[in-house]
Scaffold this active site. Structure first.
Site, PDB file in Angstrom:
ATOM      1  N   GLN A  37     -17.689  10.222   5.192  1.00  0.00           N
ATOM      2  CA  GLN A  37     -16.579   9.988   6.109  1.00  0.00           C
ATOM      3  C   GLN A  37     -15.802  11.273   6.389  1.00  0.00           C
ATOM      4  OE1 GLN A  37     -15.722   6.074   3.577  1.00  0.00           O
ATOM      5  NE2 GLN A  37     -14.097   6.445   5.047  1.00  0.00           N
TER       6      GLN A  37
ATOM      7  N   PHE B  95     -16.014   2.387   3.952  1.00  0.00           N
ATOM      8  CA  PHE B  95     -14.867   1.704   3.346  1.00  0.00           C
ATOM      9  C   PHE B  95     -14.013   2.619   2.469  1.00  0.00           C
ATOM     10  CE2 PHE B  95     -18.443  -1.473   3.435  1.00  0.00           C
ATOM     11  CZ  PHE B  95     -18.050  -2.099   4.600  1.00  0.00           C
TER      12      PHE B  95
ATOM     13  N   ARG C   4       0.632   5.454  -1.836  1.00  0.00           N
ATOM     14  CA  ARG C   4       0.602   4.429  -0.785  1.00  0.00           C
ATOM     15  C   ARG C   4       0.838   3.032  -1.351  1.00  0.00           C
ATOM     16  NH1 ARG C   4      -1.155   3.704   4.798  1.00  0.00           N
ATOM     17  NH2 ARG C   4      -1.566   5.926   5.034  1.00  0.00           N
TER      18      ARG C   4
ATOM     19  N   THR D 240      -0.574   9.925   4.734  1.00  0.00           N
ATOM     20  CA  THR D 240       0.674  10.375   4.114  1.00  0.00           C
ATOM     21  C   THR D 240       0.619  11.866   3.806  1.00  0.00           C
ATOM     22  OG1 THR D 240      -0.178   9.572   1.992  1.00  0.00           O
ATOM     23  CG2 THR D 240       1.324   8.136   3.191  1.00  0.00           C
TER      24      THR D 240
ATOM     25  N   GLU E 182      -7.783  -0.971   8.436  1.00  0.00           N
ATOM     26  CA  GLU E 182      -7.275  -1.407   7.141  1.00  0.00           C
ATOM     27  C   GLU E 182      -6.317  -2.593   7.172  1.00  0.00           C
ATOM     28  OE1 GLU E 182      -7.045   2.532   4.445  1.00  0.00           O
ATOM     29  OE2 GLU E 182      -6.013   2.669   6.367  1.00  0.00           O
TER      30      GLU E 182
END
Length: 776
Positions: free
Chosen positions: A212, A243, A325, A457, A728
């Site tokens: 990814q 994922f 998070r 973030t 998500e």
């Protein structure tokens, strides 16, 4: 030549934005024609690699006799830590994640060496021949045991604080304390980890990686080789699922393949078996949450203090931002006037856990929902009443624990519409009546909301690049920094390009993501793929269009406002010129028909030390209602019906977005019900195959599954065509399944006691909770 017209062409383009179109590779997926790395023809003389894994959870390696491995049939080489030029692939530059263990191992299944052989079978068989002598050390695999043993944090904890928690807690009319275990999850992608490296001239190497984050693989391979990044090119056409598990975990396989390829000047491919993949690669973090909440007699929260401890594994990986998070999403849709949230990213002697859809958000949100549930049982109300009572306001009561103001709150409308369309209230009353007379089967129902922040973030990741070429015949070549893992990103970005030029989608060709075309890409993660890459592609198109408009103005002698792109044509004054003809004219006039696009997310900022800022550009919302039935004699259960209303703003592609919502819900349901990770006393993961690790089957889907997109929603922020991210947020819609199971379980004690179900709520846990509540 163009034709003279008095009005624009009225024909619509095929496949522009806001229209449902199938995934660009859908026909290849179903026929098996889609090419993955393992399908690629191997270059002549190619070799295969396989990893030798440790058999201790924590030990000093006293000796490692690999003579028999080297002498095995077909073996060409055996790599150890001594053969790695720079033995670290830590994505956070903490220098705590070796390519191959050196001198000691820190989890059962840690790669110690890599066998390189003529065939994969030869490499795999040879790994069984090593003779390794260990000196065992004490090990801790459980997060609570690690805290008790004073294990270190793998990265500094985060604290989010707003208001005066101590004073508000002391003055609250009611207080309660509780804790919850929240399980991890294996990614269980269809395509496991794989990499193939092809050596080039000098220090160059090309890596085909199922990743990814191609740029990170590029940098980590270069780092491991002690080479500059420009020597490494990483290509990623598609993944068979990601994922989050392929954000950092592919680094090791790519590095080993590249090192071996350069040592032998032969291509090298490495692909572990499913069980070794599951043993040696990271998972969703499991958490232990402990909290105290103060609330008034109605159930309104006045103060909350909570600690989230996570099983992070032996190295830092992405555990810092994941646990951050989790805190960011503890509030979910609820205003917490006085709050103190703390993370504890704990080191454990397990594989280093990593990104997984939601990136800590699901664990934090589930913990926050448990707070709501506990209050509801304590005051004797429907949890939905407590949720509504604590919702963020639209003009006040709207500041988060991290000091961001919620400016786009639509949760009340989402929940209100779903409550009505699902007939929630009448069904809940009917379920309570059913449970009064049903001796064995009990039912439950729950409605839970979702508010999920969109942006990395780590602020610097909120950028993307693209490369768009328009060829002389009007066909268009599109490349961008995102990666396709089945989620339809390429299709959506291509739709954006089609819409920009007003040409049919079939005109666009999407090529493999490559660090040689778009540099310094961010991971396709944080639900940001369409937001970032769609805007970057639009920027590239805008550059080309600006040049084309200037050409048309000069060539045809018209003002700018008389040059427009219309379906498959360009309108120049009163002439309607077919797009290919117009492009050919521009080419002949030496107009540049290529552009590199770029985009960075505006408005966001974050100060981790202060725990304050605006880490999210906007929020995505949703809600779900789940109805379940449990067997109180066995703990087995069924999800009978699910109703979902989810917010994707102005959907770029409703068909793809609908699939994302449905798939995310089912994956979330698996996390909360059947997918249990279990380590034995030796620290060995025992749930490492489909026979022991239970993902949802087709037969586990809700018997009735009603999913709707909130078509009235539009993003207030200037995102790509006012859409919202969808990867998500819908994962957490599955929280309603756990709460529905909780209600069904609570019925055996007349709903007087919160069942406090840990996740995953396996049939065994349901049964134990039923038996416990029968004694209450």
């Amino acid at each position: 030549m163009g034709q003279t017209v008095s009005a624009r062409s009225s024909k619509e383009i095929s496949g522009g934005v806001h229209t449902p179109r199938q995934h660009d590779s859908a026909h290849k997926h179903v026929t098996g024609a889609a090419e993955y790395i393992d399908d690629m023809p191997m270059p002549a003389g190619a070799l295969h690699g396989y990893l030798g894994l440790s058999e201790r959870a924590h030990a000093t390696i006293k000796s490692m006799d690999l003579d028999a491995v080297r002498a095995a049939p077909g073996v060409v080489d055996v790599l150890t830590a001594a053969d790695v030029p720079h033995n670290d692939i830590s994505p956070t530059a903490r220098d705590d994640e070796p390519v191959l263990a050196d001198g000691y191992c820190e989890f059962y299944g840690q790669p110690l060496y890599a066998v390189i052989a003529e065939t994969r079978e030869a490499a795999r068989n040879a790994t069984q021949l090593a003779k390794i002598e260990y000196e065992d050390r004490d090990h801790k695999t459980d997060v609570i045991d690690a805290m008790a043993a004073d294990y270190p944090h793998v990265t500094p904890p985060l604290k989010l604080e707003n208001g005066d928690v101590k004073t508000a807690m002391q003055s609250a009319a009611n207080r309660l304390s509780s804790e919850m275990r929240i399980g991890g999850q294996d990614h269980f992608y269809l395509e496991g980890h794989i990499a193939m490296a092809v050596p080039g001239e000098d220090d160059e190497v090309t890596v085909y990686s199922s990743t990814q984050h191609p740029s990170e693989v590029q940098h980590m391979v270069a780092h491991a080789l002690n080479a500059p990044s420009n020597a490494v090119t990483v290509n990623a056409r598609r993944m068979g699922g990601g994922f989050g598990g392929k954000e950092t975990q592919g680094n090791q396989f790519a590095a080993i393949a590249a090192i071996a390829a350069k040592r032998h000047n032969r291509a090298v491919k490495i692909r572990p078996d499913r069980d070794d993949d599951m043993i040696a690669t990271g998972k969703r973090h499991d958490f232990h949450m402990k909290f105290e909440v103060g609330y008034d007699d109605e159930g309104r929260i006045e103060a909350l203090e909570a600690v989230f401890a996570a099983r992070c594994g032996f190295s830092s990986d992405l555990s810092g931002p994941v646990t951050d998070r989790a805190l960011f999403h503890t509030d979910n849709c609820y205003y917490l006037p006085n709050v103190l949230l703390t993370s504890r990213p704990m080191k454990t002697n397990t594989v280093s856990n990593t990104a997984f859809r939601g990136f800590g958000g699901p664990q934090g949100m589930l913990g926050g929902e448990r707070v709501i549930e506990e209050i509801a049982y304590a005051v004797g109300k429907d949890p939905l009443e407590i949720r509504k009572l604590n919702f963020y306001g639209e003009t006040d009561r709207n500041v988060t624990p991290y000091h961001q103001t919620v400016e786009d709150n639509i949760v009340a409308r989402i929940v209100g519409e779903l409550e009505g369309s699902s007939d929630y209230q009448a069904r809940r009353k009917a379920i309570i009546e059913f449970n009064k007379t049903s001796p064995v089967i009990r039912k439950g129902i729950a409605l839970t909301p979702v508010k999920f922040g969109i942006s990395f973030t780590a602020t610097w990741y909120n950028q993307a690049g693209s490369l768009v070429h328009v060829y002389q015949d009007g066909s268009i070549h599109l490349n961008h920094g995102g990666t396709e893992m089945g989620q339809g990103l390429n299709t959506k970005v291509a739709q954006v390009v089609a819409d920009e030029f007003q040409v049919d989608l079939e005109t666009i060709r999407i090529t493999a993501t490559s660090t040689g075309k778009v540099p310094n890409t961010s991971a396709t993660a944080a639900s940001s793929g369409s937001d970032l890459n769609g805007m970057a592609a639009a920027n590239a198109c805008d550059q080309i269009k600006t040049r084309l408009v200037a050409f048309a103005c000069e060539h045809y002698g018209v003002p700018e406002d008389q040059v427009t792109f219309v379906p498959n044509h360009v309108q120049v004054g009163n002439q309607l010129i077919p797009f290919p003809d117009f492009i050919k004219q521009a080419y002949m006039a030496r107009i540049q028909l290529s552009a590199a696009g770029f985009y960075k997310t505006p408005k966001i900022h974050w100060d981790r030390e202060k725990g304050q800022g605006r880490p999210f550009f906007y929020f995505a919302y949703g809600a779900s209602v789940s109805e379940v039935s449990i067997d109180t004699l066995t703990g087995e259960y069924h999800v009978d019906r699910v109703d979902i209303l989810h917010d994707v703003g102005r959907s770029l592609n409703p068909a793809i977005d609908m699939g994302q919502v449905q798939g995310a819900f089912i994956q979330g349901m698996g996390w909360l019900t059947t997918e249990e990770l279990w380590w034995d006393d030796n620290g060995r993961l025992r749930t490492h195959a489909p026979s022991t690790y239970k993902i949802p089957l087709a037969s586990d889907r809700p018997k009735e599954f009603n999913v709707q997109l909130a078509t009235w929603s539009t993003n207030r922020e200037r995102t790509i065509r006012r859409s919202k991210a969808v990867g998500e947020p819908p994962f957490m819609l599955a929280n309603s399944v756990l709460e529905a199971l909780s209600m069904a379980t609570a019925s055996v004690a007349d709903y007087r006691v919160c069942p406090r179900l840990d996740a995953p709520a396996t049939p065994e846990r349901i049964l134990m909770a039923v038996e416990r509540l029968k004694q209450a």
